[in-house]
Structure formats: C-alpha cells, structure tokens
Design a protein around this motif. Sequence first.
Motif, mmCIF file in Angstrom:
data_model
loop_
_atom_site.group_PDB
_atom_site.id
_atom_site.type_symbol
_atom_site.label_atom_id
_atom_site.label_comp_id
_atom_site.label_asym_id
_atom_site.label_seq_id
_atom_site.Cartn_x
_atom_site.Cartn_y
_atom_site.Cartn_z
ATOM 1 N N TYR A 273 57.245 34.500 45.180
ATOM 2 C CA TYR A 273 56.877 34.920 43.827
ATOM 3 C C TYR A 273 55.415 34.572 43.548
ATOM 4 N N PHE A 274 55.032 33.377 43.957
ATOM 5 C CA PHE A 274 53.640 32.939 43.783
ATOM 6 C C PHE A 274 52.718 33.858 44.581
ATOM 7 N N TYR A 275 53.153 34.197 45.790
ATOM 8 C CA TYR A 275 52.402 35.121 46.640
ATOM 9 C C TYR A 275 52.269 36.475 45.950
ATOM 10 N N SER A 276 53.336 36.925 45.294
ATOM 11 C CA SER A 276 53.305 38.213 44.604
ATOM 12 C C SER A 276 52.279 38.214 43.477
ATOM 13 N N ILE A 277 52.200 37.100 42.751
ATOM 14 C CA ILE A 277 51.170 36.966 41.715
ATOM 15 C C ILE A 277 49.795 37.019 42.361
ATOM 16 N N SER A 278 49.654 36.271 43.454
ATOM 17 C CA SER A 278 48.372 36.205 44.156
ATOM 18 C C SER A 278 47.961 37.567 44.697
ATOM 19 N N ALA A 279 48.938 38.282 45.267
ATOM 20 C CA ALA A 279 48.644 39.537 45.966
ATOM 21 C C ALA A 279 48.687 40.754 45.055
ATOM 22 N N ALA A 280 48.869 40.540 43.752
ATOM 23 C CA ALA A 280 48.951 41.680 42.825
ATOM 24 C C ALA A 280 47.695 42.536 42.882
ATOM 25 N N VAL A 281 46.553 41.907 43.152
ATOM 26 C CA VAL A 281 45.298 42.669 43.235
ATOM 27 C C VAL A 281 44.835 42.822 44.676
ATOM 28 N N GLN A 312 41.517 35.020 39.903
ATOM 29 C CA GLN A 312 42.655 34.547 40.675
ATOM 30 C C GLN A 312 42.855 33.041 40.512
ATOM 31 N N PHE A 313 41.770 32.304 40.536
ATOM 32 C CA PHE A 313 41.851 30.845 40.439
ATOM 33 C C PHE A 313 42.420 30.411 39.088
ATOM 34 N N ILE A 314 42.018 31.096 38.024
ATOM 35 C CA ILE A 314 42.516 30.767 36.682
ATOM 36 C C ILE A 314 44.007 31.075 36.570
ATOM 37 N N VAL A 315 44.403 32.283 37.003
ATOM 38 C CA VAL A 315 45.804 32.693 36.891
ATOM 39 C C VAL A 315 46.706 31.834 37.770
ATOM 40 N N LEU A 316 46.317 31.657 39.025
ATOM 41 C CA LEU A 316 47.145 30.884 39.957
ATOM 42 C C LEU A 316 47.149 29.406 39.600
ATOM 43 N N ILE A 354 46.653 29.661 46.976
ATOM 44 C CA ILE A 354 45.460 29.671 46.126
ATOM 45 C C ILE A 354 44.198 29.739 46.979
ATOM 46 N N LEU A 355 44.160 28.942 48.035
ATOM 47 C CA LEU A 355 42.998 28.950 48.918
ATOM 48 C C LEU A 355 42.778 30.329 49.534
ATOM 49 N N LEU A 356 43.863 30.981 49.905
ATOM 50 C CA LEU A 356 43.764 32.281 50.568
ATOM 51 C C LEU A 356 43.350 33.384 49.604
ATOM 52 N N PHE A 357 43.996 33.468 48.445
ATOM 53 C CA PHE A 357 43.846 34.648 47.595
ATOM 54 C C PHE A 357 42.700 34.570 46.594
ATOM 55 N N THR A 358 42.102 33.414 46.415
ATOM 56 C CA THR A 358 40.889 33.396 45.598
ATOM 57 C C THR A 358 39.730 34.053 46.346
ATOM 58 N N GLN A 359 39.868 34.198 47.661
ATOM 59 C CA GLN A 359 38.796 34.798 48.467
ATOM 60 C C GLN A 359 39.194 36.162 49.027
ATOM 61 N N THR A 360 40.058 36.860 48.318
ATOM 62 C CA THR A 360 40.563 38.139 48.799
ATOM 63 C C THR A 360 39.468 39.191 48.972
#
Length: 504
Positions: A273-281, A312-316, A354-360
């Motif tokens: 679920y957290f990944y889904s939030i992260s990967a939404a964009v 991403q950092f704020i939301v996650l 968080i580390l991965l998806f803030t740098q998408t």
Amino acid sequence: MENKSKNQIKYGALISYITLIINSVSSLIYLPWMVSIIGKNNYGLYTLANSFIGLFLIDFGLSASVARFISKYNAEGNNEKVNVFVSTIERLYLIIDFCILVVLVVLYFSVENIYVGLSQEEIGQFRALYIVVAIYSLISFPCISFSGILNAYEKFVQQKLCELFSKIVTIFLTVIALLLGGNVFSVVMSSAVGGISSIIVKYIIIRNSLNVNITIKKFDKNIANEVFTFSVWIMIISLAQRCIFNLTPTILGIFSNSDEIATFAPANTLESYFYSISAAVDGLFLPTVSRYVANNEMEQISSLFVRIGRYQFIVLGLVLSEFICVGKEFIFLWMGEEFLQAYMCAIPLFIADILLFTQTIANTTMIAKNEVKKQVLGYVLMAIVCVALSAFLCRKIGAFGSAIAIFVSYIVLFIYMNFQYSKVMKLNVIGFFKKCYLALGLPMAFSLVTAYGLCLFVSFRKMWVTVIIKAGIVLIIYCLGMILFLDDMEKSLIKKAILHVRQK
C-alpha cells in the motif's frame, strides 16, 4: 498538448490514490476476516504461492521498452512502426512465456525439496494454489505490454481506471467467495478473475481508442535486436528486484516456517500500500522527461527532480509518521495480537520506499537517456546483500530479520544510484539533498517526535476511536510543522486548491 499531458498526469495520480484508498479500506475490513476463515498458516501459503510464482513472471524489461520506443515512434509520426513494434514485442512475450511454463512445471515437482520447513499437508495445499496462480500468471504475462502502450500514449487515466476496476472486481468476488464458505483456493481464483478482467478492458481500449493493432503476425529482427539491447539491462534489474519482496517469503519458507511467513505477510501487504502511494506518480513522467531529454532541457529535469522529490517526501513522510505513531494499535485491531511483530517489520520497509521514490525523476531520466545499464551493478549488489543477509538473520529473528535485510540492501542501492545520478547524469544531487531531505527532514522529525509524545497521552482502551484520534493528532501536528517550510510554488498550489474547492 502540454496541458492535456498535465491533466492526464494529475487525474491519473488522483485515480491511483482513489484505488489505493479503496484497496486499503477493503483490506482493512476483509483481510482479517479472510485470515480468520482460511487460517494463519493458509494465509502464509497464499502469500508464498503468489511470491514464488512472481519470481519468474517478470516482464524482462519489455514493458519499459514498450513505453520508450512507442513514445519515440509517436514523436516521429510513424504509426506503422508502432504496430510492427507491438507485434514483435508480443511474439517475444509468447516465447518467454513458453520457457517460463517449462520451468514452472519442473519446479512444481520439486516443491517439497525446496520448502523443507512446510509440513506434508501444507505442501499439498501449496501445490493446489501453485497451479491456479501459475495458470493465471502465464495467461497475463503476454499482456504486460498493454500498460506500456497506454503509458506511451499518455493514457494514464484509462490505465489507472483499469487498475481500479480490477481491484473492485477482485474485492467483490473475494467477499462473495468467503460469504459462501470458500477457502484459500477460492480467494486465489477471485484474484485471478479480477486480473483477467482488467486485461480485457485494457485490450478493448487499445484496440478501439489508440488504433494499435496487437498481433503476432509481424516480426522485425532489427527492432527485436534494438529492444533486446535496451531490455537486457532492465531484465537484470527486474530479476534483482524480485530477490527482495518476492524471494523473502521463499527464504523464510526455507530457513524458517509458515508462521514467520504469515507474520511477514501483513508487513508486506502494508508495504504494498505504501508502495502504491509512492508509485502513484511513477511512470507518469516518462513521456515528459523524454521530451526534455530530446530537447536537452536539463534545467527543466533538475527542477522537476526537486519538485516531485519534495512532493513525494512530504506525502510519504506523513504516512510514515502516522504509522509510527498509531501502527501498533492499528495492526492489533486489524489482524490481532499474534501479528504485532509486523509493526516492526513494516517500518524499515517504508523507509526503504521513501529513499527510492523521492528520486523517481532521476531514475526516469536514466531510462529516457538509455543509461539503464549503469543501474545494473547497484541492483545486483542490492539483491546479493538482501538474500545473504536475509538468509542469515531470518534464522535468528525470523520475519524482522528479513525486513532489516531489505532495508540494508536499499541503503546499498541508494548510495550507488546517487553516485550515478551525480557523476553520469550530471544531476545536482547535493542540491536535491539540501532542498528535499535537509530542508524537509528536520521539521518532519520534529513533528514526528512531538506527535508521538502527544499520542502517548491518548491511552484509551485499544479500539478504533483511539487510532482515529491519534491519527488526527499526527495529521494536525505534521501539517503545522511542515507548512512553514514549503516553498512559494508549493504554497501557491495549496492556495489554488483551496480556492478551487471553495468555488465548487
């Protein structure tokens, strides 16, 4: 065109969040119910079957190739080449699908030698689940390209609606199956039907709306060679990624037992679920970044890198803060006391995401520039560290050991990738760290500590009202703590959103 693309990104991300909310709320309600009906050990077997099959059913980098090459051909206005490309890709998928079928058949007869931690009864149940999941996966594998096609045409809304439709169908069928006294086998069948229904809808959209002819009649060796040259590196990366979450239940099955697999499963579910939030964009910006790369607009990419990274950092960060403060009570009420260890397992998994998806955006830029091969060593190192450390730690501390192994492996990847972003891609990584992690990390940490301290005073009996009150406290403190550190553009976007809501 630019406004249309922005709208597709905006509404695509919005639908992703709606899908996530529906999936999360439904799981909150029916997952504990499902576990109570099928049993904790069967739930562990269900998780194991899905993860085991998932080890082999990767897209081998072909879906990324689909998005990249179709975007390129569209920019050239060459629709005929698009059709030849799609036909070539589908034939490659079918060849790989047959090879996977052979491997899965061989492994089916080796299950009891692989999972020595399972009892004979559990082996029999696992084999039944294995067959269903394998058949569904082999059917869906050649259709992985559908998502890449929709993304290449920037049909993000349609793509996300298909995912939402799949979730709703799966949830509906699962609930019906459980009400009728179904077992874990019927739950797996419900998931398969939900997935296939989404595939059918995607095919209809592609066939009728995009004028793309999906067939296997045409084959271009030059395209196949070009795709292979690009995809082989993504394939290695995909294989390495499979060694993380998909392989972890298998490692636990080999070196531990089904109870530890079941303990890890809720943490894995929460991470998804957290990944889904992260990967939404994630993936929504590939066409945009590809245009910037083609026009050599590196300043635009750097600006987007910081802007999306901060968002991403704020939301996650909010989701992580909420979970740290109320996660233990949430899991107790959601799954029961025997699953409480999942709380400690989930936290390092969240931080890794968080580390991965803030740098998408940086990762997307490497794909757009065809520098994917530079990522390979980092992912291979990550996989080696994860597997070796997980096999060692899970013997001593079970599921939590595997979670720590995943976290450490992500740190290895994070360090390596930032070196690549800085030295190879020439992105301003130091500036990104200052504007994202440093500028927002300190107020985020202060807000978390403050909210956690206040939540300690909310000591009602373990009930949902406690979780809601604590979640509200965290939300208020977090928003107050973070809003002061937003930049002018972010504050302007918030003001526009508020005015838009008021006007409605």
